[in-house]
Design a protein around this motif. Structure first.
Motif, short mmCIF file in Angstrom:
data_model
loop_
_atom_site.label_atom_id
_atom_site.label_comp_id
_atom_site.label_asym_id
_atom_site.label_seq_id
_atom_site.Cartn_x
_atom_site.Cartn_y
_atom_site.Cartn_z
N ALA A 72 0.95 -1.06 0.12
CA ALA A 72 0.07 0.11 -0.19
C ALA A 72 1.01 1.30 0.07
O ALA A 72 0.52 2.07 -0.76
N LYS A 73 1.94 1.24 0.90
CA LYS A 73 2.78 2.30 0.97
C LYS A 73 3.60 2.65 -0.77
O LYS A 73 3.57 3.71 -1.00
N LEU A 75 2.51 1.78 -3.25
CA LEU A 75 1.52 2.34 -4.49
C LEU A 75 1.07 3.71 -4.29
O LEU A 75 0.89 4.45 -5.07
N LEU A 76 1.29 4.03 -2.82
CA LEU A 76 0.65 5.44 -2.60
C LEU A 76 1.98 6.29 -3.02
O LEU A 76 1.82 7.49 -3.64
N ALA A 77 3.45 5.91 -2.83
CA ALA A 77 4.15 6.81 -3.46
C ALA A 77 4.48 6.72 -5.00
O ALA A 77 4.74 7.75 -5.58
N GLY A 79 2.00 6.71 -6.95
CA GLY A 79 0.78 7.82 -7.36
C GLY A 79 1.48 9.13 -7.25
O GLY A 79 1.36 9.89 -8.11
N GLY A 80 2.37 9.33 -6.19
CA GLY A 80 3.06 10.52 -6.18
C GLY A 80 4.01 10.95 -7.46
O GLY A 80 4.23 11.65 -8.14
N GLY A 241 10.69 5.11 -0.78
CA GLY A 241 10.19 3.85 -0.48
C GLY A 241 10.77 2.51 -0.65
O GLY A 241 10.57 1.59 -0.52
N SER A 252 5.05 -0.66 -12.88
CA SER A 252 4.08 0.38 -13.55
C SER A 252 4.68 0.71 -14.73
O SER A 252 3.81 0.94 -15.69
#
Length: 350
Positions: A72-73, A75-77, A79-80, A241, A252
């Motif tokens: 989750a972390k 994927l969040l990073a 996204g940034g 990360g 990605s």
């Protein structure tokens, strides 16, 4: 490329007669996929990766809370990272005055240009010995914010993601397979890094550069004399990360390449052709194996697809031919910067 009407300059893809008949195209794609699939599934050195993957997959619910949290972390990073690339690339397209009709193509070009520019910026900072975590993050955050505010709200005319015509069951089945492959590969990014290239230089060298605040001669590492574009992105990802983010970043790039294969196929032959092109690419076991580790090859595929697609647009968008040639040349350079095996792309495109 010859026009179908003598003396008439081609203006659209449909006017060009260089495409193979559907029967031959399908046969070549099927033979290519089956041949590569059989080869890579049978390689002894690949077997341990498949064993690790299938230890995870039989019951993904057995994943620990720590593993889910790490994913989750990451994927969040990620996204940034994506927002940064899209903002910087969108600003560049706006400066060139380019409007892209297709939403997927728009996002792909913005992401490719943005990440390529950020990677080059990291290389410049490395040459200047300015790899300090705090200042670099502040600089890139400011660049992202400025380009997001100064750039266009959207670089597309409004073509829907699905192409605008109704989907049928077969289309949904192809899309579902793509989603399953992407989810499978995302879970497999949790496998610890065991890739020789990553441990030796893809991740090891950027980590050294942070310690030395920039590029540093390492004559005992034969791979250190050619810093690569994806390594620069990994360098940015490591302090944010760690290994989990570099895995997610490479994953990605494979997903982005599949989307661009879909967009290219849809432009050339319709949505069904785009879905099949994306599936033939992304379902290949080599793409799967590369998605699980911190390599560079999926970045090469992504930038190459973008460069060729920009060249196609330069041949059809006559009003913006010069601008699309500039974009194509830049993306070709980014692709060449991912690994030296991509250098023949320049000659092929010329």
């Amino acid at each position: 490329m010859n026009a179908t009407t003598p003396g008439k300059e081609p203006t659209t893809i449909e006017d060009m007669d260089w495409r193979l008949p559907p029967f031959w195209g399908r046969g070549i794609l099927l033979a290519w996929w089956l041949g590569l699939g059989a080869y890579y599934y049978s390689q002894p050195e690949m077997s341990f990766r498949w064993e690790l993957a299938f230890e995870i997959l039989p019951n993904p619910l057995n994943l620990t809370a720590q593993a889910i949290g790490c994913l989750a972390k990451a994927l969040l990073a990620l996204g940034g990272f994506g927002f940064m690339g899209i903002s910087v690339g969108g600003w560049c397209l706006a400066k060139l005055g380019l409007q892209i009709e297709d939403r997927i193509e728009s996002l792909g070009f913005r992401l490719g240009l943005g990440w390529g520019i950020v990677g080059c910026l990291m290389a410049v900072l490395g040459l200047l010995k300015l790899w300090y975590v705090g200042p670099v993050m502040v600089l890139l955050a400011a660049l992202t914010l400025w380009t997001a505010l100064a750039g266009p709200k959207a670089n597309y005319a409004g073509t829907p993601l699905g192409g605008g015509t109704p989907w049928n069951a077969f289309d949904y089945a192809l899309a579902a397979l793509l989603v399953l492959f992407a989810a499978f590969n995302l879970l497999c990014t949790l496998i610890p890094e065991i890739f020789y290239d990553a441990l030796t230089y893809h991740l090891a060298l950027p980590d050294l550069y942070w310690r030395r605040h920039g590029f540093f001669p390492t004559p005992d590492n034969v791979f250190s004399g050619l810093p690569l574009l994806i390594q620069m992105l990994y360098g940015l990802a490591l302090p944010i990360g760690g290994e989990e983010l570099t895995h997610a970043l490479h994953w990605s790039l494979g997903v982005a390449a599949a989307f661009m294969a879909y967009a290219s196929g849809r432009r050339l032959g319709g949505r069904r052709a785009g879905l099949l092109a994306a599936l033939f690419f992304y379902s290949n076991p080599l793409v799967g194996v590369m998605s699980w580790k911190s390599g560079v090859d999926l970045g090469t595929a992504f930038f190459q697809l973008l460069a060729v697609q920009a060249l196609v647009l330069a041949s059809t968008e006559r009003a913006a031919r010069r601008e699309w040639l500039i974009v194509s040349g830049a993306l070709c350079g980014f692709a060449m910067g991912t690994k030296y095996q991509a250098w023949p792309l320049a000659g092929v495109m010329v």
